[in-house]
Design an enzyme around this catalytic site. Structure first.
Site, short mmCIF file in Angstrom:
data_model
loop_
_atom_site.label_atom_id
_atom_site.label_comp_id
_atom_site.label_asym_id
_atom_site.label_seq_id
_atom_site.Cartn_x
_atom_site.Cartn_y
_atom_site.Cartn_z
N TRP A 103 41.95 60.10 -4.41
CA TRP A 103 41.25 61.27 -3.87
C TRP A 103 39.85 61.38 -4.43
CZ3 TRP A 103 43.36 62.35 0.37
CH2 TRP A 103 44.75 62.32 0.53
N ASP A 172 38.62 69.15 -7.55
CA ASP A 172 39.68 69.13 -6.56
C ASP A 172 40.97 69.43 -7.33
OD1 ASP A 172 41.68 68.53 -4.77
OD2 ASP A 172 40.91 66.54 -4.24
N LYS A 196 50.30 71.71 -1.52
CA LYS A 196 51.02 71.20 -2.68
C LYS A 196 51.61 72.36 -3.48
CE LYS A 196 49.08 67.24 -1.54
NZ LYS A 196 47.73 66.77 -1.54
C1 LIG Z 1 46.72 65.96 -0.90
C2 LIG Z 1 45.44 65.87 -1.60
C3 LIG Z 1 44.22 65.84 -0.88
C4 LIG Z 1 44.16 65.80 0.63
O1 LIG Z 1 44.31 67.06 1.11
P1 LIG Z 1 44.15 67.38 2.70
O2 LIG Z 1 44.41 68.85 2.69
O3 LIG Z 1 45.20 66.57 3.39
O4 LIG Z 1 42.80 67.01 3.11
C5 LIG Z 1 43.05 65.80 -1.59
N1 LIG Z 1 43.05 65.82 -2.93
C6 LIG Z 1 44.19 65.85 -3.65
C7 LIG Z 1 44.13 65.87 -5.14
C8 LIG Z 1 45.41 65.89 -3.00
O5 LIG Z 1 46.55 65.92 -3.71
#
Ligand SMILES: *Cc1c(COP(=O)(O)O)cnc(C)c1O
Length: 362
Positions: A103, A172, A196
């Site tokens: 990511w 993030d 998540k």
């Molecule tokens: C799942 C995830 C993403 C992607 O998220 P989307 O909502 O599908 O764009 C980005 N960063 C992390 C750390 C993730 O776990």
């Protein structure tokens, strides 16, 4: 409900059962409106209450100072990969990126696509992202430092954040937001896809400090500008109403049922993770893939002696009501995602199964 499995999916992921039950109970008639939450106006008083309550709970749980704004956007965490540099990085600015896996690699690449001046100041790619880099040299005057607090796919997590010497951190936090208490003050912006640890997919939580909002240029399309969403309290356009409602209820579930808020949440999460890690460390059948000091409390990644056994493990686990244990397609192996809504009981069941499986196949 006895036809439900223990859900270890990486995302979309488990939601608290009481939240699902409340959604079900309110579905046909939301708070006496005679309509479902899916049908009411995003300009109605009833929805306004949901939205403001969700914002208030985010602020309370994370103890946000007054100069932070809470937004609910669309486009997933992936849209933040470009929205962050578009909004916060001027033509003469530079930003630092730390690469700890899939990511954060994507976040860096998206900024590069925009032609931004971004530097990868540290990476753990040399050992397949199994650790968190230390002793990082940041670029003096950088507009921000971007990192991924929990690496969902590689199974590592920042347990403490680096000292940037005052440069704003941007993180993030899709896969560990609200899993532990934290000091937000070093952060200029935090984002998290909800699917998540917060709710369903389709809504992204963005927490932004007011001085960051001042950097937003005027020449951005409104939908891409943090300012338009902040000015209109996330209702510049029709927001993801249902997602915000589920997030609100999930945060309410934390506040109403977890003692000490995020401190209590963290204690449960530590207990859950150590049940699995300790079991793996005691034998040599399971091999955790992340370095011991950098292991994620949310996504436990591990290998078995060979791929055939891994397949058998995932299949037999499912027969035992333990779902979602396959590793990400890009790395293989196994992964147990044990987010906030995955109960201690679920993790105990997994640990018991893992013990039995190792005995039978070791
Ligand atoms: C799942 C995830 C993403 C992607 O998220 P989307 O909502 O599908 O764009 C980005 N960063 C992390 C750390 C993730 O776990």
């Amino acid at each position: 409900m006895d036809n439900r499995v223990h859900n270890f999916n990486p995302g979309p992921a488990a939601l608290p059962l009481p939240v699902l039950e409340e959604i079900q109970a309110e579905m046909l008639n939301f708070k006496g409106s005679g309509m479902s939450i899916l049908e009411i106006s995003h300009r109605s008083e009833a929805f306004d209450e949901v939205l403001n309550d969700a914002v208030a709970r985010v602020k309370r749980l994370l103890k946000l100072p007054d100069n932070y704004r809470v937004l609910f956007l669309q486009g997933g965490a992936s849209s933040q990969f470009f929205q962050v540099p578009m909004n916060l990085l001027g033509p003469d600015d530079e930003a630092d990126y730390i690469n700890t896996g899939t990511w954060s690699t994507k976040a860096f690449k998206e900024a590069q696509i925009l032609g931004c001046n971004v530097r990868e100041v540290a990476s753990s790619e040399d050992r397949n992202f199994c650790y968190i880099p230390k002793d990082i040299q940041f670029t003096p005057g950088a507009a921000y430092v971007h990192l991924t607090s929990n690496n969902t796919i590689k199974g590592t997590q920042w347990l403490t954040f680096p000292d940037t010497g005052g440069l704003p951190l941007i993180s993030d936090m899709s896969s560990d937001i609200m899993s532990r208490p934290m000091d937000v003050t070093p952060f200029g912006l935090i984002y998290a896809g909800a699917q998540k640890n917060l709710g369903p997919s389709g809504v992204t939580l963005v927490i932004i400090r007011e001085d960051m909002l001042e950097r937003v240029p005027d020449n951005l399309p409104s939908m891409l500008s943090y300012k338009s969403h902040a000015d209109k309290n996330s209702t510049y356009n029709t927001p993801p109403c249902f997602g915000i409602y589920v997030v609100q209820m999930t945060l309410k579930w934390i506040e109403d049922t977890v003692e000490d808020g995020l401190e209590g949440m963290a204690r449960v999460n530590e207990r859950k993770a150590s049940l699995i890690y300790d079991l793996m460390d005691e034998g040599d059948f399971y091999r955790p893939t992340a370095d011991k000091d950098n292991r994620s409390l949310m996504n436990v990644t591990f290998r078995l002696p060979d791929e055939e056994l891994e397949k058998k493990f995932v299949a037999q686990a499912l027969e035992n009501g333990l779902s979602g244990l396959k590793g990400h397609r890009s790395v293989g192996g196994c992964r147990a995602s044990i987010y906030n809504a995955v109960s201690l009981e679920a993790v105990k069941s997994l640990a018991a199964f893992m013990k039995d499986f190792a005995q039978a196949n070791g």
